[in-house]
Design a protein around this motif. Structure first.
Motif, PDB file in Angstrom:
ATOM      1  N   CYS A   1      -8.166   6.857   1.687  1.00  0.00           N
ATOM      2  CA  CYS A   1      -7.417   6.922   0.437  1.00  0.00           C
ATOM      3  C   CYS A   1      -8.119   6.113  -0.659  1.00  0.00           C
ATOM      4  N   ALA A   2      -8.629   4.957  -0.312  1.00  0.00           N
ATOM      5  CA  ALA A   2      -9.349   4.136  -1.298  1.00  0.00           C
ATOM      6  C   ALA A   2     -10.531   4.909  -1.872  1.00  0.00           C
ATOM      7  N   GLU A   3     -11.269   5.593  -0.999  1.00  0.00           N
ATOM      8  CA  GLU A   3     -12.412   6.382  -1.473  1.00  0.00           C
ATOM      9  C   GLU A   3     -11.966   7.520  -2.385  1.00  0.00           C
ATOM     10  N   ALA A   4     -10.880   8.187  -2.024  1.00  0.00           N
ATOM     11  CA  ALA A   4     -10.368   9.280  -2.870  1.00  0.00           C
ATOM     12  C   ALA A   4      -9.917   8.737  -4.228  1.00  0.00           C
ATOM     13  N   CYS A   5      -9.308   7.568  -4.231  1.00  0.00           N
ATOM     14  CA  CYS A   5      -8.871   6.948  -5.493  1.00  0.00           C
ATOM     15  C   CYS A   5     -10.061   6.568  -6.366  1.00  0.00           C
ATOM     16  N   LYS A   6     -11.116   6.090  -5.748  1.00  0.00           N
ATOM     17  CA  LYS A   6     -12.309   5.698  -6.513  1.00  0.00           C
ATOM     18  C   LYS A   6     -12.942   6.896  -7.207  1.00  0.00           C
ATOM     19  N   GLN A   7     -12.781   8.083  -6.656  1.00  0.00           N
ATOM     20  CA  GLN A   7     -13.332   9.292  -7.278  1.00  0.00           C
ATOM     21  C   GLN A   7     -12.623   9.625  -8.586  1.00  0.00           C
ATOM     22  N   VAL A   8     -11.400   9.122  -8.737  1.00  0.00           N
ATOM     23  CA  VAL A   8     -10.573   9.403  -9.912  1.00  0.00           C
ATOM     24  C   VAL A   8     -10.657   8.282 -10.939  1.00  0.00           C
ATOM     25  N   SER A   9     -10.753   7.045 -10.465  1.00  0.00           N
ATOM     26  CA  SER A   9     -10.696   5.889 -11.380  1.00  0.00           C
ATOM     27  C   SER A   9     -12.000   5.678 -12.132  1.00  0.00           C
TER      28      SER A   9
ATOM     29  N   SER B   1       2.218  13.827 -10.124  1.00  0.00           N
ATOM     30  CA  SER B   1       3.092  15.002 -10.209  1.00  0.00           C
ATOM     31  C   SER B   1       3.720  15.146 -11.593  1.00  0.00           C
ATOM     32  N   ARG B   2       3.858  14.036 -12.317  1.00  0.00           N
ATOM     33  CA  ARG B   2       4.428  14.126 -13.668  1.00  0.00           C
ATOM     34  C   ARG B   2       3.352  14.024 -14.751  1.00  0.00           C
ATOM     35  N   ASN B   3       2.078  14.123 -14.329  1.00  0.00           N
ATOM     36  CA  ASN B   3       0.939  14.111 -15.258  1.00  0.00           C
ATOM     37  C   ASN B   3       0.910  12.851 -16.131  1.00  0.00           C
ATOM     38  N   SER B   4       1.062  11.719 -15.491  1.00  0.00           N
ATOM     39  CA  SER B   4       1.028  10.436 -16.187  1.00  0.00           C
ATOM     40  C   SER B   4      -0.313  10.244 -16.896  1.00  0.00           C
ATOM     41  N   PRO B   5      -0.288   9.629 -18.079  1.00  0.00           N
ATOM     42  CA  PRO B   5      -1.552   9.329 -18.754  1.00  0.00           C
ATOM     43  C   PRO B   5      -2.292   8.138 -18.125  1.00  0.00           C
ATOM     44  N   PHE B   6      -1.703   7.524 -17.115  1.00  0.00           N
ATOM     45  CA  PHE B   6      -2.282   6.327 -16.492  1.00  0.00           C
ATOM     46  C   PHE B   6      -2.835   6.589 -15.097  1.00  0.00           C
ATOM     47  N   ILE B   7      -3.109   7.834 -14.771  1.00  0.00           N
ATOM     48  CA  ILE B   7      -3.569   8.177 -13.423  1.00  0.00           C
ATOM     49  C   ILE B   7      -4.831   7.407 -13.037  1.00  0.00           C
ATOM     50  N   SER B   8      -5.811   7.337 -13.918  1.00  0.00           N
ATOM     51  CA  SER B   8      -7.052   6.652 -13.537  1.00  0.00           C
ATOM     52  C   SER B   8      -6.841   5.155 -13.344  1.00  0.00           C
ATOM     53  N   GLU B   9      -6.013   4.539 -14.172  1.00  0.00           N
ATOM     54  CA  GLU B   9      -5.732   3.110 -14.023  1.00  0.00           C
ATOM     55  C   GLU B   9      -4.964   2.835 -12.732  1.00  0.00           C
ATOM     56  N   LEU B  10      -3.979   3.684 -12.459  1.00  0.00           N
ATOM     57  CA  LEU B  10      -3.203   3.525 -11.232  1.00  0.00           C
ATOM     58  C   LEU B  10      -4.077   3.776 -10.005  1.00  0.00           C
TER      59      LEU B  10
ATOM     60  N   ALA C   1      -7.238   3.164  -9.753  1.00  0.00           N
ATOM     61  CA  ALA C   1      -8.090   1.984  -9.562  1.00  0.00           C
ATOM     62  C   ALA C   1      -7.317   0.883  -8.827  1.00  0.00           C
ATOM     63  N   ALA C   2      -6.072   0.656  -9.230  1.00  0.00           N
ATOM     64  CA  ALA C   2      -5.243  -0.347  -8.551  1.00  0.00           C
ATOM     65  C   ALA C   2      -4.958   0.079  -7.121  1.00  0.00           C
ATOM     66  N   CYS C   3      -4.686   1.349  -6.933  1.00  0.00           N
ATOM     67  CA  CYS C   3      -4.400   1.871  -5.599  1.00  0.00           C
ATOM     68  C   CYS C   3      -5.616   1.696  -4.690  1.00  0.00           C
ATOM     69  N   ALA C   4      -6.804   1.971  -5.198  1.00  0.00           N
ATOM     70  CA  ALA C   4      -8.026   1.805  -4.405  1.00  0.00           C
ATOM     71  C   ALA C   4      -8.171   0.360  -3.933  1.00  0.00           C
TER      72      ALA C   4
ATOM     73  N   CYS D   1       0.820  -1.199   0.000  1.00  0.00           N
ATOM     74  CA  CYS D   1       0.000   0.000   0.000  1.00  0.00           C
ATOM     75  C   CYS D   1       0.863   1.261   0.000  1.00  0.00           C
ATOM     76  N   ALA D   2       1.867   1.307   0.848  1.00  0.00           N
ATOM     77  CA  ALA D   2       2.755   2.474   0.883  1.00  0.00           C
ATOM     78  C   ALA D   2       3.418   2.683  -0.475  1.00  0.00           C
ATOM     79  N   ASP D   3       3.835   1.595  -1.091  1.00  0.00           N
ATOM     80  CA  ASP D   3       4.508   1.701  -2.394  1.00  0.00           C
ATOM     81  C   ASP D   3       3.583   2.229  -3.481  1.00  0.00           C
ATOM     82  N   ILE D   4       2.366   1.700  -3.576  1.00  0.00           N
ATOM     83  CA  ILE D   4       1.456   2.155  -4.638  1.00  0.00           C
ATOM     84  C   ILE D   4       1.012   3.591  -4.381  1.00  0.00           C
TER      85      ILE D   4
END
Length: 108
Positions: free
Chosen positions: A100-108, A58-67, A69-72, A46-49
């Motif tokens: 954090c899971a809830e915040a990630c779900k708002q993005v994914s 911070s680097r505006n990755s095109p995979f933010i929503s996918e990441l 979802a995995a983080c959630a 969890c800390a790593d993801i």
């Protein structure tokens, strides 16, 4: 800028990463470390993801929503495991993971 758009998520990610790192360290000092093995493993995952997603934003990755979802999913699993233990560090970690899971779900 992506980091401005995701400021709330970045804060939750950082709080979760810190809570997981603290829980990980505290679990290593528990008397029955075997009982804490899954908690320790998931704290690291969890800390790593969370740290990785924070960097990706911070680097505006095109995979933010996918990441996100995995983080959630990982935050939820870590929260569920930590919630099984009565130690205050585990309970604090579970709370941070769920938020954090809830915040990630708002993005994914």
């Amino acid at each position: 800028m992506a980091h401005e758009k995701y400021q709330d998520l970045i804060e939750k990610l950082h709080e979760c990463m810190e809570a997981c790192n603290h829980c990980y360290d505290a679990c290593l000092k528990e008397d029955d470390i075997q009982k804490m093995a899954e908690c320790i493993r998931l704290d690291r995952e969890c800390a790593d993801i969370c740290g990785y997603l924070e960097q990706a934003i911070s680097r505006n990755s095109p995979f933010i929503s996918e990441l996100a979802a995995a983080c959630a999913k990982i935050c939820q699993a870590c929260g569920d495991e930590c919630n099984k233990h009565d130690h205050q560090h585990c309970q604090d970690c579970a709370k941070a993971c769920y938020e954090c899971a809830e915040a990630c779900k708002q993005v994914s």
